[in-house]
Motif scaffolding. Structure first.
Motif, mmCIF file in Angstrom:
data_model
loop_
_atom_site.group_PDB
_atom_site.id
_atom_site.type_symbol
_atom_site.label_atom_id
_atom_site.label_comp_id
_atom_site.label_asym_id
_atom_site.label_seq_id
_atom_site.Cartn_x
_atom_site.Cartn_y
_atom_site.Cartn_z
ATOM 1 N N TRP A 86 0.824 -1.210 0.000
ATOM 2 C CA TRP A 86 0.000 0.000 0.000
ATOM 3 C C TRP A 86 0.858 1.259 0.000
ATOM 4 O O TRP A 86 0.696 2.134 -0.837
ATOM 5 N N CYS A 87 1.775 1.343 0.957
ATOM 6 C CA CYS A 87 2.579 2.556 1.109
ATOM 7 C C CYS A 87 3.749 2.602 0.135
ATOM 8 O O CYS A 87 4.320 3.662 -0.096
ATOM 9 N N GLY A 88 4.095 1.455 -0.441
ATOM 10 C CA GLY A 88 5.159 1.400 -1.436
ATOM 11 C C GLY A 88 4.678 1.733 -2.836
ATOM 12 O O GLY A 88 5.472 1.839 -3.761
ATOM 13 N N SER A 89 3.372 1.888 -2.999
ATOM 14 C CA SER A 89 2.806 2.321 -4.284
ATOM 15 C C SER A 89 2.346 3.766 -4.132
ATOM 16 O O SER A 89 2.714 4.439 -3.168
ATOM 17 N N ASP A 90 1.513 4.239 -5.024
ATOM 18 C CA ASP A 90 0.996 5.606 -4.907
ATOM 19 C C ASP A 90 -0.336 5.676 -4.158
ATOM 20 O O ASP A 90 -0.943 6.732 -4.077
ATOM 21 N N LYS A 91 -0.777 4.570 -3.566
ATOM 22 C CA LYS A 91 -2.083 4.549 -2.891
ATOM 23 C C LYS A 91 -2.151 5.460 -1.676
ATOM 24 O O LYS A 91 -3.230 5.783 -1.217
ATOM 25 N N TRP A 92 -1.036 5.872 -1.138
ATOM 26 C CA TRP A 92 -1.001 6.795 -0.001
ATOM 27 C C TRP A 92 -1.368 8.208 -0.424
ATOM 28 O O TRP A 92 -1.704 9.043 0.414
ATOM 29 N N SER A 93 -1.333 8.492 -1.728
ATOM 30 C CA SER A 93 -1.448 9.874 -2.201
ATOM 31 C C SER A 93 -2.849 10.298 -2.634
ATOM 32 O O SER A 93 -3.031 11.422 -3.092
ATOM 33 N N ASP A 119 6.437 7.864 3.652
ATOM 34 C CA ASP A 119 6.870 7.650 5.040
ATOM 35 C C ASP A 119 5.742 7.879 6.035
ATOM 36 O O ASP A 119 5.616 7.140 7.012
ATOM 37 N N ALA A 120 4.917 8.890 5.808
ATOM 38 C CA ALA A 120 3.786 9.151 6.700
ATOM 39 C C ALA A 120 2.812 7.973 6.674
ATOM 40 O O ALA A 120 2.283 7.563 7.708
ATOM 41 N N CYS A 121 2.595 7.404 5.496
ATOM 42 C CA CYS A 121 1.749 6.217 5.357
ATOM 43 C C CYS A 121 2.377 5.030 6.085
ATOM 44 O O CYS A 121 1.701 4.340 6.846
ATOM 45 N N TRP A 122 3.666 4.778 5.871
ATOM 46 C CA TRP A 122 4.376 3.671 6.521
ATOM 47 C C TRP A 122 4.249 3.758 8.035
ATOM 48 O O TRP A 122 3.967 2.767 8.703
ATOM 49 N N TRP A 133 -3.940 11.593 10.434
ATOM 50 C CA TRP A 133 -2.708 12.327 10.184
ATOM 51 C C TRP A 133 -3.060 13.700 9.633
ATOM 52 O O TRP A 133 -3.912 13.810 8.736
ATOM 53 N N ASN A 134 -2.442 14.725 10.160
ATOM 54 C CA ASN A 134 -2.602 16.099 9.670
ATOM 55 C C ASN A 134 -1.245 16.769 9.672
ATOM 56 O O ASN A 134 -0.550 16.738 10.688
ATOM 57 N N TYR A 135 -0.898 17.397 8.551
ATOM 58 C CA TYR A 135 0.363 18.110 8.492
ATOM 59 C C TYR A 135 0.327 19.126 7.369
ATOM 60 O O TYR A 135 0.013 18.781 6.215
ATOM 61 N N ASN A 136 0.638 20.362 7.700
ATOM 62 C CA ASN A 136 0.837 21.407 6.702
ATOM 63 C C ASN A 136 -0.335 21.534 5.728
ATOM 64 O O ASN A 136 -0.137 21.677 4.525
ATOM 65 N N GLY A 137 -1.549 21.430 6.226
ATOM 66 C CA GLY A 137 -2.735 21.569 5.393
ATOM 67 C C GLY A 137 -3.206 20.293 4.719
ATOM 68 O O GLY A 137 -4.247 20.273 4.086
ATOM 69 N N ASN A 138 -2.452 19.233 4.822
ATOM 70 C CA ASN A 138 -2.852 17.937 4.273
ATOM 71 C C ASN A 138 -3.356 17.047 5.404
ATOM 72 O O ASN A 138 -2.903 17.156 6.540
#
Length: 110
Positions: A40-47, A69-72, A93-98
């Protein structure tokens, strides 16, 4: 400075929230869950917001992380804190508007 570093560690160590239910017998084991994390986190699914299955497990992301890394880290927190005694967990997870809400259901009986 040491107190501040300890506080940051303490906050990050308890980022996941486990489901209230546990005891289902149709659950993925830790090795399988770590393989799901890698896929999951090694692909683009985190984005982007999406969901999918991994054996008996279901994974979904609402929102998006700003890095793999945030996904991992979030996925690992859910596994480390919830696997073996609860049927899954969530990580906000919340960071910098995301922001992202990661939900990992380890079992097919929920």
């Amino acid at each position: 400075m040491r107190t501040f570093s300890f506080l940051l560690f303490a906050v990050s160590a308890f980022a996941a929230s486990c489901y209230s239910d546990g005891g289902c017998n149709n659950c993925e084991n830790r090795d399988s869950l770590y393989a799901a994390r890698s896929a999951w986190c090694g692909s683009d699914k985190w984005s982007y917001s999406n969901s999918g299955g991994w054996g008996n497990a279901q994974v979904s992301v609402n929102g998006h992380f700003d890095s793999p890394d945030a996904c991992w880290n979030g996925f690992a927190d859910i596994i480390d804190q919830c696997a073996g005694h609860k049927n899954g967990g969530t990580y906000n997870w919340n960071y910098n508007g995301n922001s992202a809400n990661l939900d990992v259901n380890f079992c097919s009986c929920r």
